[in-house]
Design a protein around this motif. Structure first.
Motif, PDB file in Angstrom:
ATOM      1  N   UNK A  32       7.744   4.683  -0.725  1.00 26.56           N
ATOM      2  CA  UNK A  32       7.045   4.345   0.513  1.00 26.56           C
ATOM      3  C   UNK A  32       6.282   3.047   0.391  1.00 26.56           C
ATOM      4  N   UNK A  33       5.654   2.898  -0.777  1.00 32.62           N
ATOM      5  CA  UNK A  33       4.869   1.689  -0.987  1.00 32.62           C
ATOM      6  C   UNK A  33       5.710   0.447  -0.810  1.00 32.62           C
ATOM      7  N   UNK A  36       7.560   0.410   3.043  1.00 35.20           N
ATOM      8  CA  UNK A  36       6.790   0.590   4.263  1.00 35.20           C
ATOM      9  C   UNK A  36       6.754  -0.713   5.053  1.00 35.20           C
ATOM     10  N   UNK A  37       6.938  -0.600   6.371  1.00 35.97           N
ATOM     11  CA  UNK A  37       6.875  -1.819   7.173  1.00 35.97           C
ATOM     12  C   UNK A  37       5.443  -2.340   7.235  1.00 35.97           C
ATOM     13  N   UNK A  38       5.300  -3.565   7.545  1.00 37.10           N
ATOM     14  CA  UNK A  38       3.940  -4.057   7.713  1.00 37.10           C
ATOM     15  C   UNK A  38       3.459  -4.867   6.529  1.00 37.10           C
ATOM     16  N   UNK A  39       4.256  -4.897   5.537  1.00 32.44           N
ATOM     17  CA  UNK A  39       3.936  -5.843   4.447  1.00 32.44           C
ATOM     18  C   UNK A  39       2.677  -5.552   3.688  1.00 32.44           C
ATOM     19  N   UNK A  40       2.612  -4.419   3.031  1.00 34.00           N
ATOM     20  CA  UNK A  40       1.504  -4.186   2.115  1.00 34.00           C
ATOM     21  C   UNK A  40       1.656  -5.127   0.927  1.00 34.00           C
ATOM     22  N   UNK A  41       0.539  -5.242   0.214  1.00 38.69           N
ATOM     23  CA  UNK A  41       0.526  -6.221  -0.882  1.00 38.69           C
ATOM     24  C   UNK A  41       1.566  -5.899  -1.931  1.00 38.69           C
ATOM     25  N   UNK A  42       1.771  -4.631  -2.195  1.00 36.70           N
ATOM     26  CA  UNK A  42       2.702  -4.233  -3.258  1.00 36.70           C
ATOM     27  C   UNK A  42       4.102  -4.728  -2.983  1.00 36.70           C
TER      28      UNK A  42
END
Lengths: 107, 732
Positions: A32-33, A36-42
């Protein structure tokens, strides 16, 4: 291993484990990390930091990933059980083990 | 670790840390709340997933799941209310686009939120029986945006407006429609149905009601059906492009009901273009279209079928009772066959070979063919005509086809025994005059009749063929054993078994001397080889070929009947003979003699005799002479062949009487058969059983059956029950 196919898992002490993306994705949470859409830092940098997981545990986790890929279709529950026991024995701390397994969404 | 090596290994229960810090929950929650805000503001790239995940995990772990969940609800609701306001503010056409965009944003945000709160989703939520995050997000969207008072009705009216535009021919943005409709479907099937589908169906029904009314006033049936088909296909296409698949059935039902079902009767009975006109003009395309459209509505096909049946019966009845058409039996039957062909084609081309229509066709034919009680006779005459000359030069397959068609008509007859009687008569005439075009065709038809009606029907007919063959062999035998006769006149005898051939009264006449001697020789030869048989000459059915030389030396070969031969041979010894002299010398019965003299003296081109006076009819006082001035283009002249013709009234009555007579023993046999097995049976049941048994031959008349029962009672085959007058008992 190509750079695009890998992720870096960083332990609490700062030890870095570079493993295949496919192996890392065994963990639903890590999957998920990274997706996941939205561009988390990971997902942006391709590295995940675990400030609460020690290197020893993290190493076992990575081994688990590869073992799981290998036996992904198997009903080798005995193997799984003995693997967990080995992990517990190694860490001496069952608490960490359970939390880590929760992270991997096995338990 | 090494000192623990000897200890027994135990797995401890998990003990979690007890949190002392009360503000821990607040702090953790504010981090998450901040993250949610950032996500909704498209600012998520700076956040660390792991940190957020860990925070959510810790909250749930330390029993703060409730706080997390309610916080989520509040935050999300607040955001959605803002979104709702921005959508309301959009003007005109941009409304749907804005809605679509915000929906996509919300979905993306929802997914991110669910990912970070996954631990809560899996543990706290099932335990506390709360709605999962994803579903929660959809529900909040539905309640705060879609069902908000300002948006709900506007959304619906915009969607319906777009559909209406498309129906009137404009092009609309189908992709946008699809997304919006999909959004409604994702929110739940009840949302889709209540907020869109139901009103959509209502509006569509109104639209099509109006449209169908407009069309039916100005279009004819074929055009209207075309338009209806177009609209139907349009709606189906619309569903595939941007509606829920389950709506297809519902919207097609609406179209079918409004455009077809409500106007069904009017369409079918439309003047100059309705079903009957289509049938008459063989409009296969229109008929096929009507069939396909009507089969979608209840009673559609049965309506078509009923109208077709009553029309057919009408035409058939006209055909069969029209006196003009009845003058020529061959024409009559040909017209029946043509009509059958026409409708067979219609059913196979336009009505998809529908069995129920085929059955309707069969029952109609059966109805009107039997309206005319001369149908069996006419069908037999038709066959006779074909087998005499109609099949000359026709290929074998075509012969089969024609015979099969005749069999089809035969099946419709109720009085098959009448047909059998006529067929026997006509066949006898054909065989004896040697006039059949193809032996194979004859036999083929016999086989078909046998398959249809059983061996009994055709056994006598086959006997007739056998007799012809045997006679040939007999003649060969006769001439090879009487070599001295090869110079004299040639005799060809057909020996007929009495039972097989139609009964004829046996009339003899006085044959000329040369012939009678020859006949006697044959008779003794035959009876020599077949003892115990009786031969009687049927002089009314024979033919003769005579060579004649006339006054100016012209020679002709005349083909005449036996009677005519007897008369002509008399003129070898006399130039002039009176009617009475001829009658006495030949012994031919009066009516036959008159006919035969007429055909030789009064018919142009065949007048080998001259009559004084030159009147048309033969009078008792007339005298006859050889016509020395007789001329003909041909060397061989045919006079007065015996041709099967439509019966005159008295002949017809006679045949019918004979048929009725023949039926009596058949009915009696059926009654006895039934009673023997049943022993006791009441009146109505006997009638029913007997009718059923005899169905394949003729339609039994209940009055007649009753009479037969009475007769059988008199002859002690049956008796009436003492107590119940309606019950009959079999007497062994």
């Amino acid at each position: 291993m190509k750079k695009e196919d890998t992720v870096k898992l960083i332990s609490a002490e700062g030890m870095e484990f570079v493993i295949d993306k496919e192996a890392a994705m065994v963990s639903q949470t890590i999957r998920n990390m990274l997706t996941s859409p939205g561009g988390f830092a990971e997902a942006e940098h391709g590295e995940v930091t675990f400030p609460e997981i020690s290197a020893v545990i993290l190493e076992k986790i990575c081994q688990y990933f590869y073992w799981s890929l290998q036996y992904s279709r198997g009903k080798e529950t005995d193997e799984l059980f003995s693997f967990i026991i080995r992990m517990v024995f190694l860490s001496g701390r069952s608490t960490y083990v359970v939390r880590v397994l929760a992270l991997c969404c096995i338990a | 670790m090494s000192n623990q090596k000897k200890r027994n290994f135990q797995i401890e229960a998990f003990k979690h840390r007890v949190v002392v810090d009360p503000k821990y929950a607040e702090k953790t929650w504010s981090v998450l709340e901040h993250a949610i805000h950032e996500i909704y503001n498209h600012n998520a790239s700076g956040l660390s997933f792991e940190e957020l995940y860990r925070n959510a995990y810790n909250m749930v772990l330390h029993k703060f799941g409730e706080k997390l969940y309610s916080g989520l609800v509040t935050t999300m609701t607040a955001h959605l209310k803002e979104i709702s306001k921005s959508i309301e503010a959009a003007q005109g056409g941009l409304f749907l686009e804005e809605l679509n965009r915000k929906w996509n944003d919300h979905n993306k945000a929802l997914q991110m939120i669910r990912d970070i709160l996954m631990y809560m989703d899996r543990t706290y939520i099932p335990n506390a029986h709360k709605t999962p995050v994803h579903e929660l997000g959809l529900n909040l969207w539905r309640d705060n945006v879609i069902h908000s008072s300002k948006i709900q009705s506007r959304l619906l009216s915009m969607l319906l407006e777009l559909v209406h535009k498309e129906r009137t021919g404009e092009v609309i943005d189908r992709g946008l429609m699809r997304n919006i409709i999909k959004m409604l479907m994702d929110l739940g099937s009840s949302v889709y149905q209540e907020d869109f589908e139901k009103p959509f169906l209502e509006v569509s029904a109104e639209f099509y009601m109006g449209e169908s009314q407009k069309f039916i006033e100005c279009c004819d049936c074929g055009d209207y059906l075309k338009k209806a088909e177009i609209r139907l296909n349009e709606e189906i296409e619309r569903v595939t492009h941007y509606l829920d698949v389950k709506s297809e059935v519902k919207i097609t039902n609406v179209v079918e009901k409004e455009m077809i079902a409500s106007h069904m009767m009017r369409l079918v009975h439309m003047e100059n273009s309705g079903l009957v006109n289509m049938l008459l003009d063989d409009k296969y395309e229109d008929l096929g279209r009507m069939y396909n459209l009507f089969r979608r509505v209840p009673n559609g096909l049965s309506t078509i079928r009923d109208v077709m049946t009553s029309h057919l019966r009408e035409i058939g009845k006209q055909l069969v009772t029209d006196a003009e058409k009845l003058k020529d039996p061959v024409e009559f039957v040909q017209r029946l066959l043509d009509e059958k062909d026409k409708y067979d084609n219609i059913i196979s081309q336009a009505f998809c070979n529908d069995k129920t229509f085929q059955n309707a066709l069969n029952s109609s034919f059966e109805y009107f063919i039997n309206l005319n009680n001369r149908s069996p006779e006419f069908i037999s005459l038709f066959v006779d005509d074909k087998l005499r000359k109609g099949l000359k030069g026709v290929s074998e397959e075509e012969v089969e086809i024609i015979l099969d068609k005749v069999m089809m008509l035969f099946r419709y007859l109720q009085e098959k025994d009448v047909f059998e009687k006529y067929y026997k008569q006509h066949l006898a005439k054909r065989l004896l005059s040697g006039k059949t075009v193809s032996d194979d065709a004859e036999r083929s038809l016999i086989v078909k009749l046998k398959t249809e009606c059983g061996y009994q029907f055709t056994s006598k007919l086959e006997g007739m063929f056998t007799d012809m063959k045997t006679s040939q062999d007999t003649m060969q035998g006769f001439y090879s054993s009487h070599l001295e006769l090869t110079d004299g006149p040639t005799l060809v005898v057909q020996v007929l078994t009495t039972g097989s051939w139609p009964t004829q009264p046996s009339i003899t006449c006085n044959l000329p001397a040369e012939m009678s001697a020859l006949c006697e020789k044959f008779r003794s030869y035959y009876l020599g080889t077949h003892t115990g048989r009786r031969l009687s000459w049927q002089t009314n059915m024979g033919t003769a070929d005579i060579k004649a030389t006339f006054g100016k030396g012209q020679k002709h070969e005349l083909n005449v009947s036996t009677y005519q031969m007897c008369v002509l041979m008399l003129f070898n010894n006399a130039d002039r003979l009176s009617y009475k002299e001829i009658e006495q010398a030949t012994g031919i019965p009066a009516s036959d003699l008159k006919r035969c003299l007429q055909s030789m003296a009064c018919v142009k081109g065949k007048n080998v005799l001259r009559k004084e006076p030159m009147s048309k009819d033969i009078g008792e006082e007339d005298a006859l002479l050889v016509n020395d001035k007789f001329t003909s283009k041909f060397y061989k002249v045919k006079i007065g062949t015996v041709v099967a013709q439509k019966e005159t009234e008295p002949e017809k009555l006679e045949t019918r009487q004979r048929v009725e007579e023949d039926r009596k023993p058949q009915i009696e046999a059926a009654i006895v058969r039934i009673m023997k097995s049943r022993r006791v049976l009441d009146h109505n049941n006997i009638i029913a059983e007997v009718t059923k048994q005899l169905q394949s031959r003729f339609l039994a008349n209940p009055t007649e059956i009753k009479k037969r029962i009475e007769s059988l009672i008199e002859r002690d085959f049956l008796e009436r029950d003492n107590n119940d007058r309606k019950l009959y008992r079999y007497l062994a």
